[in-house]
Write a protein that holds these residues in place. Structure first.
Motif, mmCIF file in Angstrom:
data_model
loop_
_atom_site.group_PDB
_atom_site.id
_atom_site.type_symbol
_atom_site.label_atom_id
_atom_site.label_comp_id
_atom_site.label_asym_id
_atom_site.label_seq_id
_atom_site.Cartn_x
_atom_site.Cartn_y
_atom_site.Cartn_z
ATOM 1 N N GLU A 1 82.894 71.378 101.613
ATOM 2 C CA GLU A 1 82.387 70.337 100.729
ATOM 3 C C GLU A 1 83.395 70.025 99.612
ATOM 4 O O GLU A 1 83.648 68.863 99.297
ATOM 5 C CB GLU A 1 81.054 70.805 100.108
ATOM 6 C CG GLU A 1 80.383 69.779 99.233
ATOM 7 C CD GLU A 1 79.114 70.331 98.579
ATOM 8 O OE1 GLU A 1 78.655 69.694 97.621
ATOM 9 O OE2 GLU A 1 78.598 71.386 99.011
ATOM 10 N N VAL A 2 83.983 71.066 99.031
ATOM 11 C CA VAL A 2 84.979 70.869 97.972
ATOM 12 C C VAL A 2 86.196 70.128 98.519
ATOM 13 O O VAL A 2 86.680 69.161 97.917
ATOM 14 C CB VAL A 2 85.400 72.221 97.339
ATOM 15 C CG1 VAL A 2 86.512 72.017 96.323
ATOM 16 C CG2 VAL A 2 84.206 72.915 96.693
ATOM 17 N N LYS B 1 86.392 68.157 101.126
ATOM 18 C CA LYS B 1 86.032 66.761 101.430
ATOM 19 C C LYS B 1 86.025 65.921 100.155
ATOM 20 O O LYS B 1 86.558 64.809 100.135
ATOM 21 C CB LYS B 1 84.672 66.702 102.123
ATOM 22 C CG LYS B 1 84.277 65.277 102.516
ATOM 23 C CD LYS B 1 82.915 65.221 103.168
ATOM 24 C CE LYS B 1 82.452 63.863 103.590
ATOM 25 N NZ LYS B 1 83.010 62.706 102.937
ATOM 26 N N LYS B 2 85.429 66.450 99.081
ATOM 27 C CA LYS B 2 85.395 65.693 97.823
ATOM 28 C C LYS B 2 86.798 65.469 97.260
ATOM 29 O O LYS B 2 87.096 64.398 96.729
ATOM 30 C CB LYS B 2 84.521 66.408 96.790
ATOM 31 C CG LYS B 2 83.045 66.168 96.997
ATOM 32 C CD LYS B 2 82.243 66.528 95.769
ATOM 33 C CE LYS B 2 80.792 66.142 96.004
ATOM 34 N NZ LYS B 2 79.956 66.393 94.866
ATOM 35 N N ILE B 3 87.661 66.478 97.354
ATOM 36 C CA ILE B 3 89.043 66.309 96.872
ATOM 37 C C ILE B 3 89.759 65.249 97.703
ATOM 38 O O ILE B 3 90.428 64.367 97.155
ATOM 39 C CB ILE B 3 89.818 67.653 96.916
ATOM 40 C CG1 ILE B 3 89.239 68.635 95.899
ATOM 41 C CG2 ILE B 3 91.309 67.420 96.650
ATOM 42 C CD1 ILE B 3 89.822 70.046 95.999
ATOM 43 N N ASN B 4 89.619 65.311 99.025
ATOM 44 C CA ASN B 4 90.268 64.321 99.893
ATOM 45 C C ASN B 4 89.759 62.911 99.614
ATOM 46 O O ASN B 4 90.538 61.961 99.588
ATOM 47 C CB ASN B 4 90.104 64.691 101.363
ATOM 48 C CG ASN B 4 91.044 65.789 101.790
ATOM 49 O OD1 ASN B 4 92.114 65.964 101.212
ATOM 50 N ND2 ASN B 4 90.651 66.559 102.789
ATOM 51 N N ASP B 5 88.447 62.759 99.396
ATOM 52 C CA ASP B 5 87.890 61.444 99.067
ATOM 53 C C ASP B 5 88.445 60.948 97.734
ATOM 54 O O ASP B 5 88.829 59.785 97.602
ATOM 55 C CB ASP B 5 86.358 61.499 98.995
ATOM 56 C CG ASP B 5 85.712 61.707 100.361
ATOM 57 O OD1 ASP B 5 86.413 61.556 101.391
ATOM 58 O OD2 ASP B 5 84.509 62.041 100.401
ATOM 59 N N ALA B 6 88.500 61.836 96.747
ATOM 60 C CA ALA B 6 88.932 61.447 95.402
ATOM 61 C C ALA B 6 90.427 61.134 95.334
ATOM 62 O O ALA B 6 90.865 60.388 94.458
ATOM 63 C CB ALA B 6 88.577 62.546 94.402
ATOM 64 N N GLU C 1 82.750 69.748 89.685
ATOM 65 C CA GLU C 1 83.219 68.377 89.527
ATOM 66 C C GLU C 1 84.707 68.345 89.808
ATOM 67 O O GLU C 1 85.430 69.265 89.435
ATOM 68 C CB GLU C 1 82.970 67.882 88.094
ATOM 69 C CG GLU C 1 81.549 67.508 87.803
ATOM 70 C CD GLU C 1 81.390 66.948 86.389
ATOM 71 O OE1 GLU C 1 82.386 66.469 85.807
ATOM 72 O OE2 GLU C 1 80.278 67.009 85.885
ATOM 73 N N ILE C 2 85.139 67.265 90.426
ATOM 74 C CA ILE C 2 86.548 67.070 90.737
ATOM 75 C C ILE C 2 87.080 65.990 89.805
ATOM 76 O O ILE C 2 86.487 64.923 89.692
ATOM 77 C CB ILE C 2 86.735 66.583 92.203
ATOM 78 C CG1 ILE C 2 86.041 67.504 93.208
ATOM 79 C CG2 ILE C 2 88.197 66.357 92.523
ATOM 80 C CD1 ILE C 2 86.651 68.835 93.382
#
Length: 169
Positions: free
Chosen positions: A34-35, A37-42, A65-66
């Motif tokens: 999950e972390v 994926k969020k970093i890659n999206d951001a 939070e990223i």
């Protein structure tokens, strides 16, 4: 509610769920997938560039939070030049050319993280980076452009961007 911040530099949009990130995140019992994926999206808009990322973790709730920083000056210049990596021998091997507008654009993007008080001094700093990685600017050695800036040859160009600089880019 103790907080922990992990600071990392990643390749935009291309973080993998392995070392060194996974062991660090597993200490805080976070869902690594999950972390990642969020970093890659951001960071997807900075694909292929080195980007600083902060992961703020609430160690009690495991919420995180990223926050994404600004890519390195080197990464921004390489992207503008269409080059993959810095020259191993910048004095003799040039890897590309950028325009003075590109240099000013990088200076505007980097303003929040630069200590320069003026656009002119920021541009000269960016030119120093360009020289150190093997780029030419306007098909000239960046060192020559620093002299030309000091002589006032680019005052008209810089004044076009001065308002953006003063507004915070």
């Amino acid at each position: 509610m103790p907080k922990k911040t992990i600071k990392i530099v990643v390749e935009g949009g291309n973080v993998k769920p392995g070392p060194p990130l996974a062991p660090t995140l597993s200490q805080y019992k976070l869902n690594i997938g999950e972390v990642v994926k969020k970093i890659n999206d951001a960071t997807s808009q900075f694909k292929g560039m080195s980007v600083p990322v902060n992961i703020d973790i609430d160690t009690d709730t495991k919420a995180f939070e990223i926050s994404v920083g600004i890519p390195t000056t080197t990464s921004l210049l390489l992207k503008k030049a269409g080059a993959q990596e810095p020259s191993g021998d910048p004095a003799h091997k040039k890897i590309g050319n950028v325009s003075m507008d590109d240099v000013v654009d990088v200076a505007l993007m980097k303003k929040p993280s630069m200590t320069s008080k003026s656009l002119k001094s920021s541009v000269k700093s960016i030119l120093g980076t360009a020289k150190s990685i093997g780029l030419t600017v306007e098909n000239k050695d960046p060192k020559d452009l620093v002299k030309e800036i000091d002589e006032g040859k680019y005052d008209d160009l810089l004044s076009k961007y001065e308002e953006k600089w003063n507004k915070g880019a």
